[in-house]
Scaffold this motif. Structure first.
Motif, PDB file in Angstrom:
ATOM      1  N   THR A  26       0.813  -1.214   0.000  1.00  0.00           N
ATOM      2  CA  THR A  26       0.000   0.000   0.000  1.00  0.00           C
ATOM      3  C   THR A  26       0.849   1.267   0.000  1.00  0.00           C
ATOM      4  OG1 THR A  26      -1.760  -1.163   1.186  1.00  0.00           O
ATOM      5  CG2 THR A  26      -1.957   1.218   1.042  1.00  0.00           C
ATOM      6  N   PHE A  27       1.655   1.448   1.022  1.00  0.00           N
ATOM      7  CA  PHE A  27       2.581   2.587   1.033  1.00  0.00           C
ATOM      8  C   PHE A  27       3.770   2.219   1.911  1.00  0.00           C
ATOM      9  CE2 PHE A  27      -0.486   3.330   4.432  1.00  0.00           C
ATOM     10  CZ  PHE A  27       0.301   3.638   5.522  1.00  0.00           C
ATOM     11  N   PRO A  28       4.973   2.665   1.539  1.00  0.00           N
ATOM     12  CA  PRO A  28       6.161   2.346   2.339  1.00  0.00           C
ATOM     13  C   PRO A  28       6.224   3.194   3.599  1.00  0.00           C
ATOM     14  CG  PRO A  28       6.771   3.712   0.487  1.00  0.00           C
ATOM     15  CD  PRO A  28       5.317   3.369   0.300  1.00  0.00           C
ATOM     16  N   ALA A  29       7.108   2.819   4.494  1.00  0.00           N
ATOM     17  CA  ALA A  29       7.213   3.516   5.781  1.00  0.00           C
ATOM     18  C   ALA A  29       7.512   4.993   5.603  1.00  0.00           C
ATOM     19  CB  ALA A  29       8.299   2.854   6.626  1.00  0.00           C
ATOM     20  N   GLU A  30       8.325   5.334   4.616  1.00  0.00           N
ATOM     21  CA  GLU A  30       8.709   6.721   4.419  1.00  0.00           C
ATOM     22  C   GLU A  30       7.500   7.612   4.135  1.00  0.00           C
ATOM     23  OE1 GLU A  30      12.263   4.214   3.794  1.00  0.00           O
ATOM     24  OE2 GLU A  30      10.171   4.124   3.131  1.00  0.00           O
ATOM     25  N   ARG A  31       6.544   7.093   3.347  1.00  0.00           N
ATOM     26  CA  ARG A  31       5.362   7.895   3.050  1.00  0.00           C
ATOM     27  C   ARG A  31       4.496   8.075   4.288  1.00  0.00           C
ATOM     28  NH1 ARG A  31       1.658   8.124  -2.306  1.00  0.00           N
ATOM     29  NH2 ARG A  31       0.192   9.679  -1.542  1.00  0.00           N
ATOM     30  N   GLY A  32       4.356   7.008   5.056  1.00  0.00           N
ATOM     31  CA  GLY A  32       3.555   7.115   6.272  1.00  0.00           C
ATOM     32  C   GLY A  32       4.127   8.126   7.245  1.00  0.00           C
ATOM     33  N   ARG A  33       5.457   8.118   7.407  1.00  0.00           N
ATOM     34  CA  ARG A  33       6.083   9.066   8.324  1.00  0.00           C
ATOM     35  C   ARG A  33       5.937  10.493   7.818  1.00  0.00           C
ATOM     36  NH1 ARG A  33      11.036   5.009   8.226  1.00  0.00           N
ATOM     37  NH2 ARG A  33      10.317   3.501   9.788  1.00  0.00           N
ATOM     38  N   LEU A  34       6.072  10.676   6.510  1.00  0.00           N
ATOM     39  CA  LEU A  34       5.925  12.004   5.928  1.00  0.00           C
ATOM     40  C   LEU A  34       4.522  12.544   6.160  1.00  0.00           C
ATOM     41  CD1 LEU A  34       6.944  14.351   4.180  1.00  0.00           C
ATOM     42  CD2 LEU A  34       6.264  13.029   2.154  1.00  0.00           C
ATOM     43  N   GLU A  35       3.518  11.698   5.911  1.00  0.00           N
ATOM     44  CA  GLU A  35       2.141  12.138   6.108  1.00  0.00           C
ATOM     45  C   GLU A  35       1.867  12.440   7.576  1.00  0.00           C
ATOM     46  OE1 GLU A  35      -0.399   9.213   4.391  1.00  0.00           O
ATOM     47  OE2 GLU A  35       0.232   9.649   2.342  1.00  0.00           O
ATOM     48  N   ALA A  36       2.413  11.609   8.472  1.00  0.00           N
ATOM     49  CA  ALA A  36       2.225  11.863   9.904  1.00  0.00           C
ATOM     50  C   ALA A  36       2.864  13.182  10.305  1.00  0.00           C
ATOM     51  CB  ALA A  36       2.813  10.713  10.717  1.00  0.00           C
ATOM     52  N   ALA A  37       4.066  13.454   9.772  1.00  0.00           N
ATOM     53  CA  ALA A  37       4.740  14.714  10.088  1.00  0.00           C
ATOM     54  C   ALA A  37       3.930  15.903   9.605  1.00  0.00           C
ATOM     55  CB  ALA A  37       6.136  14.727   9.464  1.00  0.00           C
ATOM     56  N   ARG A  38       3.344  15.770   8.430  1.00  0.00           N
ATOM     57  CA  ARG A  38       2.519  16.858   7.905  1.00  0.00           C
ATOM     58  C   ARG A  38       1.296  17.096   8.767  1.00  0.00           C
ATOM     59  NH1 ARG A  38       2.816  15.205   1.471  1.00  0.00           N
ATOM     60  NH2 ARG A  38       4.798  16.278   0.999  1.00  0.00           N
ATOM     61  N   MET A  39       0.714  16.021   9.275  1.00  0.00           N
ATOM     62  CA  MET A  39      -0.441  16.175  10.164  1.00  0.00           C
ATOM     63  C   MET A  39      -0.049  16.896  11.443  1.00  0.00           C
ATOM     64  SD  MET A  39      -2.194  12.403   9.857  1.00  0.00           S
ATOM     65  CE  MET A  39      -2.096  11.524   8.297  1.00  0.00           C
ATOM     66  N   VAL A  40       1.091  16.512  12.003  1.00  0.00           N
ATOM     67  CA  VAL A  40       1.551  17.124  13.259  1.00  0.00           C
ATOM     68  C   VAL A  40       1.846  18.604  13.051  1.00  0.00           C
ATOM     69  CG1 VAL A  40       3.394  17.156  14.969  1.00  0.00           C
ATOM     70  CG2 VAL A  40       2.458  14.972  14.198  1.00  0.00           C
ATOM     71  N   THR A  41       2.615  18.922  12.008  1.00  0.00           N
ATOM     72  CA  THR A  41       2.976  20.317  11.781  1.00  0.00           C
ATOM     73  C   THR A  41       1.768  21.131  11.347  1.00  0.00           C
ATOM     74  OG1 THR A  41       3.665  19.758   9.529  1.00  0.00           O
ATOM     75  CG2 THR A  41       5.369  19.794  11.229  1.00  0.00           C
ATOM     76  N   GLY A  42       0.852  20.496  10.609  1.00  0.00           N
ATOM     77  CA  GLY A  42      -0.357  21.203  10.208  1.00  0.00           C
ATOM     78  C   GLY A  42      -1.214  21.585  11.405  1.00  0.00           C
ATOM     79  N   ASP A  43      -1.288  20.678  12.384  1.00  0.00           N
ATOM     80  CA  ASP A  43      -2.054  20.971  13.590  1.00  0.00           C
ATOM     81  C   ASP A  43      -1.476  22.147  14.359  1.00  0.00           C
ATOM     82  OD1 ASP A  43      -3.731  18.882  13.040  1.00  0.00           O
ATOM     83  OD2 ASP A  43      -2.753  17.460  14.407  1.00  0.00           O
ATOM     84  N   ARG A  44      -0.179  22.393  14.209  1.00  0.00           N
ATOM     85  CA  ARG A  44       0.489  23.417  15.004  1.00  0.00           C
ATOM     86  C   ARG A  44       0.882  24.646  14.184  1.00  0.00           C
ATOM     87  NH1 ARG A  44       2.232  21.554  19.863  1.00  0.00           N
ATOM     88  NH2 ARG A  44       3.838  23.165  19.976  1.00  0.00           N
ATOM     89  N   GLU A  45       0.416  24.730  12.950  1.00  0.00           N
ATOM     90  CA  GLU A  45       0.886  25.806  12.085  1.00  0.00           C
ATOM     91  C   GLU A  45       0.541  27.194  12.634  1.00  0.00           C
ATOM     92  OE1 GLU A  45      -2.925  25.476   9.007  1.00  0.00           O
ATOM     93  OE2 GLU A  45      -0.874  25.230   8.290  1.00  0.00           O
ATOM     94  N   ASN A  46      -0.569  27.295  13.355  1.00  0.00           N
ATOM     95  CA  ASN A  46      -0.952  28.609  13.880  1.00  0.00           C
ATOM     96  C   ASN A  46      -0.092  29.048  15.050  1.00  0.00           C
ATOM     97  OD1 ASN A  46      -3.007  28.948  12.017  1.00  0.00           O
ATOM     98  ND2 ASN A  46      -4.476  27.830  13.289  1.00  0.00           N
ATOM     99  N   GLU A  47       0.749  28.127  15.560  1.00  0.00           N
ATOM    100  CA  GLU A  47       1.631  28.481  16.662  1.00  0.00           C
ATOM    101  C   GLU A  47       3.006  28.930  16.173  1.00  0.00           C
ATOM    102  OE1 GLU A  47       1.832  25.390  19.572  1.00  0.00           O
ATOM    103  OE2 GLU A  47      -0.269  24.856  19.337  1.00  0.00           O
TER     104      GLU A  47
END
Length: 422
Positions: A394-415
């Motif tokens: 389905t997707f390799p580990a690198e893609r999963g980590r990248l998407e997770a990082a984007r979610m984390v940073t996206g949640d905090r972008e207003n800070e």
């Protein structure tokens, strides 16, 4: 005696143990046929009857539809246990059970009021049809993946469905889906012609022998060779209207009911790989502790080099268990332990880490057991090849980590910025 599935799913209820016992009954046959099936790169057809007779094709179908009433914990325990015996069969069994989500999730969406009264009868009829057939022993092969790729999604749907008198005509190529030529019915995801977003995705029940359905050429896969995963070609395949769910937006609305990992059962595919890793680990440890050095008489496992490798294998195996058990808790906890976005983010990381940890277990076994165990058809050789497939599933580990990082940073972008009065 503890059941195989209990090595992953702890604190089973009595009902879960009873369902796990059914799984236990098929493991000897799966294990015995695994080497020959891998060598021939062909699904072992007698397994269909074995699984059907054990009632396992209805494992996650509610009892009111004639199934065994199991849930995600049962499915994870089952695919894990089968993975210790024959990972290819476990993978094919997993994809059959993903079909149940196309029945369960629409029903949950109906209960949540996500469909209008005019839409509800159509949605309910399709969902119950899927579940009733699975409970009666129909093997469903779930076909979504295609060769066409999208930079913005893990799965892109190019297969189209055109209106025809009394139903629909399907056209396209499904490049991956276990139980090709084995399953009784193919559950096909397609895009209604003219639609340009996910609201145009629809579901179709296609008999294996329907006119215009052809198996693609079998591919010489590195691992999971007996899962019949070569896919199908669909050429003007007619599907009656009552064998389809084409309500606009139905697919998207049903996915809203998932607890986290896409359609709510993806962690059970990781359980297949964990079961395979456990089997390789057990084989290697048994071999290394039984065999001795000719000069000292001490077990091979006692050498410093082997001690290091065994320790690394153990750490990797425990890491995979921790990730998977945590994800299972997140997706089955009642009340929910975390909000859905957090559960989803966890899964994006967990899937890749589990796959990589399991592969490292097999790699350690390969190093530790040496040349004498490096046969292509041996336990270590098969395990190494099967577990390599988890790295690209389905997707390799690198893609999963990248998407997770984007979610984390996206949640905090207003800070990241603040207005400061001079």
């Amino acid at each position: 005696m503890p059941l195989t599935g209990e090595r992953l799913v702890e604190r089973m209820t009595d009902a879960e143990r009873e369902r796990a016992r059914r799984v236990e009954t098929v493991l000897p046959a799966l294990r015995e046929a695994a080497p020959a099936a891998d060598a021939a790169a062909a699904f072992h057809f007698p397994h269909v009857a074995s699984l059907r007779e054990a009632g396992l094709l209805g494992l996650v179908v509610p009892e009111r539809y004639g199934g065994l009433g199991g849930g995600l914990r049962d499915l994870a325990a089952a695919t894990y246990a089968m993975g210790t015996a024959c990972p290819s069969t476990a993978l094919a069994f997993f994809f059959h059970n993903t079909s149940a989500s196309r029945g369960l999730l629409p029903l949950e969406a109906l209960d949540a009021g996500l469909f209008d009264p005019e839409e509800a009868p159509t949605v309910r009829a399709f969902a119950e049809k899927v579940l009733n057939r699975m409970a009666r022993g129909t093997w469903l092969a779930n076909f979504a993946s295609e060769e066409v790729k999208s930079s913005g999604a893990n799965i892109a749907i190019a297969t189209t469905a055109r209106p025809a008198e009394g139903g629909w005509l399907l056209e396209g190529v499904k490049s991956f889906g276990c139980a090709t030529g084995v399953a009784d019915t193919y559950l096909v995801t397609a895009r209604v012609a003219g639609a340009d977003d996910a609201d145009g995705l629809a579901l179709f029940l296609v008999p294996r022998e329907a006119h215009g359905v052809a198996s693609r050429e079998p591919w010489n896969g590195l691992g999971m060779r007996a899962s019949a995963n070569h896919g199908v070609t669909l050429s003007d395949v007619f599907v009656p209207g009552d064998e389809a769910l084409t309500v606009p937006g139905a697919f998207v609305r049903m996915l809203r009911m998932s607890r986290g990992s896409f359609v709510g059962n993806q962690l059970a595919i990781s359980a297949v790989y964990l079961g395979a890793a456990q089997a390789v680990y057990d084989f290697a440890l048994d071999r290394l502790t039984r065999k001795t050095f000719a000069d000292s008489g001490r077990p091979i496992a006692s050498s410093p080099m082997h001690q290091v490798i065994i320790a690394e294998m153990t750490e990797r195996l425990e890491t995979a268990y921790l990730w998977l058990r945590r994800q299972l808790d997140l997706e089955t906890g009642d009340p929910p332990l975390r909000a859905k976005p957090e559960v989803y983010r966890q899964w994006r990381i967990a899937k890749g880490d589990i796959a990589e940890a399991c592969f490292q277990v097999a790699l350690g076994a390969f190093k530790a057991c040496g040349t004498s165990a490096a046969a292509l058809d041996g336990v270590v050789g098969r395990g190494l090849r099967d577990l390599a497939m988890g790295l690209v599933m389905t997707f390799p580990a690198e893609r999963g980590r990248l998407e997770a990082a984007r979610m984390v940073t996206g949640d905090r972008e207003n800070e990241l910025f603040a207005s400061v009065r001079a």
